[in-house]
Motif scaffolding. Structure first.
Motif: not given
Length: 229
Positions: A141, A144, A147, A169, A172
């Motif tokens: 990710d 964010s 992350a 994510s 994903k």
């Protein structure tokens, strides 16, 4: 000022020559065996990323040259040293950094006992680290605030360790499919080469994907010597 302009022009021309030389290597990349199966499109994308980030060009081209040389030449060997494989992996990570924001948290750590006699012995299959690294950058990710990608290399007690973790994510595929072709190929390759002398654990915990690889090189070398290989 004229001298600076001439130097700048020469640097640009040198970078362009390096770029096209590396592009030629990518085009010639022929890695057809299971031990060295790679997608040349990966390097096409990397080259395009480098070209679009002029301020990183010289550094990135140098790293990419090291990676390509390793893949084209060292990967033809049956085994490389742990030192060589780790250096390759670190170069590969530096190249992948181009694709992420400078603010993204990328944690790289090495814990190496260089006095270990097996550290400089060719016992590690080349490119054994590439699937775990590529998987992290592919499925992490990147948006964010919390992350991250973490990669840890260790060599201690006659064994090679690699731990890769990343925040994944919701979007994903990895969240739904805990293993893909890359991991299946890696595990198959490890089993063919190292038999029972390795352990590959993969799991998801609190939206963090973790892969941990251990290869017991002392046990593997002992079995090789015993069998006369």
């Amino acid at each position: 000022m004229i001298y600076q302009l001439m130097q700048s022009k020469k640097a640009k021309e040198d970078a362009e020559r390096s770029f096209y030389a590396l592009e030629s290597k990518v085009n010639d990349l022929q890695l057809e065996t299971l031990e060295s199966k790679l997608n040349p499109h990966l390097f096409k994308n990397i080259l395009n990323s480098i070209q679009s980030h002029a301020y990183q060009t010289y550094f990135a081209l140098d790293k990419l040259a090291n990676v390509l040389d390793y893949i084209l030449y060292e990967s033809k060997k049956k085994f490389v040293t742990a030192k060589e494989e780790i250096n390759f992996a670190l170069n590969l990570i530096e190249i992948n950094k181009i694709k992420i924001s400078p603010l993204f948290e990328l944690k790289i750590k090495t814990n190496i006992n260089e006095d270990d006699k097996l550290y400089d012995q060719p016992l590690l299959a080349p490119l054994i680290s590439i699937d775990l690294i590529e998987n992290a950058f592919k499925h992490a990710d990147l948006q964010s605030a919390d992350a991250f990608i973490s990669v840890i290399f260790e060599f201690k007690d006659n064994a090679f360790f690699m731990t890769v973790s990343n925040k994944i994510s919701d979007k994903k595929v990895l969240k739904k499919e805990r293993s893909g072709f890359g991991h299946a190929t890696l595990e198959h390759r490890l089993r063919i080469i190292y038999k029972n002398n390795f352990k590959l654990d993969k799991f998801i915990e609190n939206d963090i994907y973790i892969a941990h690889l251990k290869i017991d090189l002392l046990e593997y070398k002992t079995e090789m010597l015993a069998s006369g290989r």
